[in-house]
Design a protein around this motif. Structure first.
Motif, PDB file in Angstrom:
ATOM      1  N   ILE A  64       0.828  -1.209   0.000  1.00 16.53           N
ATOM      2  CA  ILE A  64       0.000   0.000   0.000  1.00 16.53           C
ATOM      3  C   ILE A  64       0.862   1.259   0.000  1.00 16.53           C
ATOM      4  O   ILE A  64       0.564   2.254  -0.676  1.00 16.53           O
ATOM      5  CB  ILE A  64      -0.947  -0.018   1.217  1.00 16.53           C
ATOM      6  CG1 ILE A  64      -1.965  -1.158   1.056  1.00 16.53           C
ATOM      7  CG2 ILE A  64      -1.660   1.315   1.368  1.00 16.53           C
ATOM      8  CD1 ILE A  64      -2.811  -1.393   2.284  1.00 16.53           C
ATOM      9  N   LEU A  65       1.959   1.216   0.745  1.00 14.11           N
ATOM     10  CA  LEU A  65       2.836   2.392   0.798  1.00 14.11           C
ATOM     11  C   LEU A  65       3.552   2.639  -0.519  1.00 14.11           C
ATOM     12  O   LEU A  65       3.868   3.784  -0.858  1.00 14.11           O
ATOM     13  CB  LEU A  65       3.880   2.205   1.914  1.00 14.11           C
ATOM     14  CG  LEU A  65       3.363   2.201   3.351  1.00 14.11           C
ATOM     15  CD1 LEU A  65       4.499   1.869   4.311  1.00 14.11           C
ATOM     16  CD2 LEU A  65       2.731   3.539   3.708  1.00 14.11           C
ATOM     17  N   CYS A  66       3.807   1.555  -1.283  1.00 19.73           N
ATOM     18  CA  CYS A  66       4.659   1.670  -2.473  1.00 19.73           C
ATOM     19  C   CYS A  66       3.912   1.514  -3.785  1.00 19.73           C
ATOM     20  O   CYS A  66       4.533   1.604  -4.852  1.00 19.73           O
ATOM     21  CB  CYS A  66       5.779   0.629  -2.406  1.00 19.73           C
ATOM     22  SG  CYS A  66       6.860   0.778  -0.972  1.00 19.73           S
ATOM     23  N   TYR A 122      -5.066   4.872  -6.887  1.00 15.31           N
ATOM     24  CA  TYR A 122      -4.377   5.170  -5.632  1.00 15.31           C
ATOM     25  C   TYR A 122      -2.869   5.143  -5.862  1.00 15.31           C
ATOM     26  O   TYR A 122      -2.349   4.258  -6.556  1.00 15.31           O
ATOM     27  CB  TYR A 122      -4.750   4.146  -4.555  1.00 15.31           C
ATOM     28  CG  TYR A 122      -3.936   4.303  -3.278  1.00 15.31           C
ATOM     29  CD1 TYR A 122      -4.219   5.315  -2.367  1.00 15.31           C
ATOM     30  CD2 TYR A 122      -2.878   3.443  -3.009  1.00 15.31           C
ATOM     31  CE1 TYR A 122      -3.474   5.473  -1.214  1.00 15.31           C
ATOM     32  CE2 TYR A 122      -2.128   3.589  -1.845  1.00 15.31           C
ATOM     33  CZ  TYR A 122      -2.429   4.599  -0.952  1.00 15.31           C
ATOM     34  OH  TYR A 122      -1.689   4.748   0.186  1.00 15.31           O
ATOM     35  N   THR A 123      -2.179   6.106  -5.257  1.00 10.35           N
ATOM     36  CA  THR A 123      -0.716   6.146  -5.292  1.00 10.35           C
ATOM     37  C   THR A 123      -0.218   6.292  -3.865  1.00 10.35           C
ATOM     38  O   THR A 123      -0.592   7.235  -3.164  1.00 10.35           O
ATOM     39  CB  THR A 123      -0.205   7.313  -6.143  1.00 10.35           C
ATOM     40  OG1 THR A 123      -0.707   7.180  -7.476  1.00 10.35           O
ATOM     41  CG2 THR A 123       1.322   7.310  -6.188  1.00 10.35           C
ATOM     42  N   GLY A 124       0.614   5.339  -3.432  1.00  5.59           N
ATOM     43  CA  GLY A 124       1.125   5.355  -2.074  1.00  5.59           C
ATOM     44  C   GLY A 124       2.110   6.491  -1.835  1.00  5.59           C
ATOM     45  O   GLY A 124       2.680   7.047  -2.784  1.00  5.59           O
ATOM     46  N   ARG A 170       4.725   8.000  -4.594  1.00  8.45           N
ATOM     47  CA  ARG A 170       4.440   9.345  -5.068  1.00  8.45           C
ATOM     48  C   ARG A 170       5.693  10.207  -5.171  1.00  8.45           C
ATOM     49  O   ARG A 170       5.703  11.234  -5.847  1.00  8.45           O
ATOM     50  CB  ARG A 170       3.429  10.010  -4.122  1.00  8.45           C
ATOM     51  CG  ARG A 170       2.670  11.177  -4.719  1.00  8.45           C
ATOM     52  CD  ARG A 170       1.668  11.747  -3.734  1.00  8.45           C
ATOM     53  NE  ARG A 170       0.684  10.740  -3.358  1.00  8.45           N
ATOM     54  CZ  ARG A 170       0.409  10.391  -2.101  1.00  8.45           C
ATOM     55  NH1 ARG A 170       1.071  10.949  -1.100  1.00  8.45           N
ATOM     56  NH2 ARG A 170      -0.520   9.486  -1.843  1.00  8.45           N
ATOM     57  N   ASP A 192       5.357   2.414  -9.481  1.00  2.00           N
ATOM     58  CA  ASP A 192       4.808   1.258  -8.773  1.00  2.00           C
ATOM     59  C   ASP A 192       5.954   0.425  -8.208  1.00  2.00           C
ATOM     60  O   ASP A 192       6.611  -0.330  -8.927  1.00  2.00           O
ATOM     61  CB  ASP A 192       3.953   0.423  -9.729  1.00  2.00           C
ATOM     62  CG  ASP A 192       3.252  -0.719  -9.004  1.00  2.00           C
ATOM     63  OD1 ASP A 192       3.185  -0.671  -7.768  1.00  2.00           O
ATOM     64  OD2 ASP A 192       2.798  -1.661  -9.673  1.00  2.00           O
ATOM     65  N   GLY A 216       5.325  -1.500  -5.374  1.00  2.00           N
ATOM     66  CA  GLY A 216       4.658  -2.376  -4.421  1.00  2.00           C
ATOM     67  C   GLY A 216       5.266  -3.759  -4.350  1.00  2.00           C
ATOM     68  O   GLY A 216       5.303  -4.384  -3.288  1.00  2.00           O
TER      69      GLY A 216
END
Length: 614
Positions: free
Chosen positions: A472-474, A480-482, A486, A494, A496
């Protein structure tokens, strides 16, 4: 793990020679198992008998999730290893991977060179876990998602199965949409709708997968040949229009983000096969060298992925310089493939139809594996025959394909990356479990359906959830962009796949370490209290033979150092000799320690457990 050499089945219908082992495997698979997977025994019913009669008469593969025992396996010679290569080539030399390669230039504005390099190395890295999981089939005889029980535990593994089903059916959805687009574009004036094309390929796939592994392997052995021919023709006719001069667009940080995102999508496209790779090789003998299965899988995967992805990147690069291609791409990705054959006229349309039907080879493996995975969800699901689950799976992804036929690019860029996340987390946990925590103990493959002998999976589940935090953070998706993703470029990157894998590894190691520290304390307390009892008992002993309390300690030390006992074995020994001492075993601390740390207590001076004092 059994190390005995495999034997041929001796039944009358299975009399095959060793030289024709692969054919024997293919012919015997339908009769090798029992219907309804591994469901618990129940009284015969009319419905059960009726379904089993259908399986026998139609020649459907009756084996569900039950383990393929060593005596049910078959010797395979060189043709067996060649089959592994051809299987992966047939699966991945397909139009869906061509359309995936198009995303590099068309969505991420990468040059042909950048897109080709990112696609090639992304697929190469993603193929490594697939080749690794493929080696489980011969050595264990278990399906891929059954193996998840050994690493994730009985209940957490069901979450893995559900996620894998989403991936398998999602890939089938994409294949159906691409095939429908191509068939629609080939038809005169587009009279054949995408809907009809989707239904056609879905029905053909259903027929092949219903019969099981025998037809599966037979089809995949030859499916690659027409695809190689028509795709080479496409390279020849469209290659001169590939734009190899236009550079990647954007500032340096944005370019880095786009490269990383496209690399991650191609990695995810490859790694998602890891959830079913072992399913296709469970009939290979236990003596099959894992390195051969790994090497042959890597050859087939990397060759096919590279060929298809680079071709797709080339077609998309020509959109900028060739208006006809830009117009076709505006209709669909499948229409762009058809336009690439444009100079060949009618023969080009024939080649396009072959490309569309080639997607059946890509549809078969996930459809087959989904029928098996449904049975792993529970004992009631296991009672439903595999071919019925196949029907349900085909219906699900056909309906979804009809609903999402106009949003293929969105599905690709979001679904593939998102679904690749959980596979990377699971593979990271599995590798850590196998290389560190089970390096000396190995696996008991016969315990595949015995909940009491499988791990609870608390550490693996916690690590899995921690891995999702990293994802989720990455992650960088359209919706959605973590916060970490970002920071790279204008549109993010991406990452993740990498963040989730790192946190999963750290989380699993930490959980295991805490568990072992707790177990150490429990077993030391038990050993200390038992040693005190030994001293008290020995002071009044009139014989040199071990006392019952000494016997318990000696046997425990022997078992912990020489064998791999189950919790029932260890506690059974204690209870049999000295019932009250079981209170001093701080369950589950001692049981986990007994299973994971055979060298925790000093090795017994005896070569075998001493006789019990009378």
């Amino acid at each position: 793990m059994s190390t005995s050499s495999p034997h041929h089945l001796g039944d009358a219908e299975k009399g095959q020679t060793a030289d024709n082992g692969l054919n024997a495997m293919m012919k015997d698979a339908p009769a090798a198992g029992v219907g309804f997977g591994s469901a618990p025994s129940s009284p015969p019913s009319k419905m059960r008998s009726y379904i089993q009669s259908i399986e026998r008469l139609a020649g459907f593969e009756a084996r569900g999730i039950r383990r393929v025992e060593p005596h049910e396996k078959h010797r395979v010679g060189r043709i067996g290893y060649i089959q592994i290569v051809l299987l992966w080539v047939s699966i991945n030399l397909a139009a869906n991977n061509i359309t995936l390669g198009m995303l590099g230039p068309s969505v991420y504005t990468l040059s042909f060179r950048d897109a080709s390099l990112c696609a090639t190395f992304g697929a190469l890295l993603g193929s490594l876990p697939v080749a690794y999981t493929a080696t489980w089939g011969p050595v264990s005889g278990n399906r891929t998602m059954i193996f998840a029980r050994y690493t994730m535990g009985w209940w957490p593994s069901k979450l893995i199965v559900l996620l894998n089903l989403i991936v398998l059916l999602g890939y089938c959805l994409i294949d159906c949409v691409v095939a429908g687009q191509i068939l629609s574009a080939v038809s005169p004036g587009g009279n054949l709708s995408v809907v009809v094309g989707i239904i056609v390929v879905a029905v053909i796939t259903w027929v092949i997968t219903t019969f099981g592994i025998s037809i599966f392997h037979l089809y995949e052995r030859f499916a690659f040949l027409p695809q190689v021919i028509v795709l080479c023709i496409l390279f020849g006719t469209a290659g001169k229009y590939f734009d190899t001069s236009t550079a990647t667009q954007g500032d340096s940080r944005t370019i880095a983000g786009h490269r990383l995102s496209f690399f991650s999508i191609c990695l995810s496209a490859a790694i998602t096969y890891a959830g079913g790779a072992a399913d296709y090789f469970v009939y290979y003998p236990e003596t099959t060298p894992p390195w051969m299965v790994f090497t042959c899988s890597m050859i087939g995967l990397t060759l096919s992925f590279t060929f298809a992805l680079v071709l797709g990147a080339g077609l998309a690069s020509g959109i900028v310089t060739k208006p006809e291609w830009e117009l076709a791409y505006g209709v669909s990705q499948g229409a762009l493939i058809v336009e690439g054959y444009g100079p060949l006229g009618g023969f080009g349309k024939f080649c396009s139809v072959v490309v569309a039907l080639g997607l059946i080879a890509n549809l078969i493996p996930p459809t087959y594996s989904s029928g098996v995975d449904f049975q792993i969800l529970g004992r009631y699901a296991a009672r439903v025959p595999r071919f019925i689950w196949n029907v349900i799976g085909v219906i699900i992804y056909t309906v979804c394909a009809l609903a999402g036929r106009n949003s293929l690019s969105v599905i690709f860029t979001n679904f593939l990356a998102l679904m690749g996340y959980w596979v990377a987390i699971w593979i990271a946990i599995t590798l850590e479990e196998q290389l560190i925590f089970r390096r000396r103990r190995g696996y008991d493959w016969n315990a595949w359906n015995d909940r009491s002998k499988l791990p609870l999976g608390v550490a693996a589940l916690v690590a899995f959830l921690i891995g999702w935090v990293g994802a989720i953070l990455c992650m960088a998706q359209e919706w959605y962009t973590g916060p970490i993703a970002r920071t790279v470029g204008r549109n993010g990157a991406d990452m993740g796949n990498y963040g989730r894998r790192l946190l999963a590894l750290l989380g699993h190691a930490l959980q295991q370490k805490l568990t072992l520290m707790r177990d150490h304390a429990g077993i030391r307390l038990f050993a200390s209290s038992s040693a005190t009892s030994i001293q008290e008992t020995s002071s009044n002993a009139s014989t040199s033979l071990p006392t019952p309390i000494e016997q318990i300690i000696l046997e425990l030390r022997f078992y912990l150092s020489e064998t791999d006992p189950s919790p029932k074995d260890v506690l059974g020994k204690i209870e049999m000799h000295q019932p009250w001492s079981i209170d001093r075993v701080h369950s589950p601390h001692f049981m986990v320690a007994a299973l994971n740390h055979k060298s925790l207590l000093p090795r017994s001076q005896f070569e075998s457990p001493p006789a019990l004092a009378t």
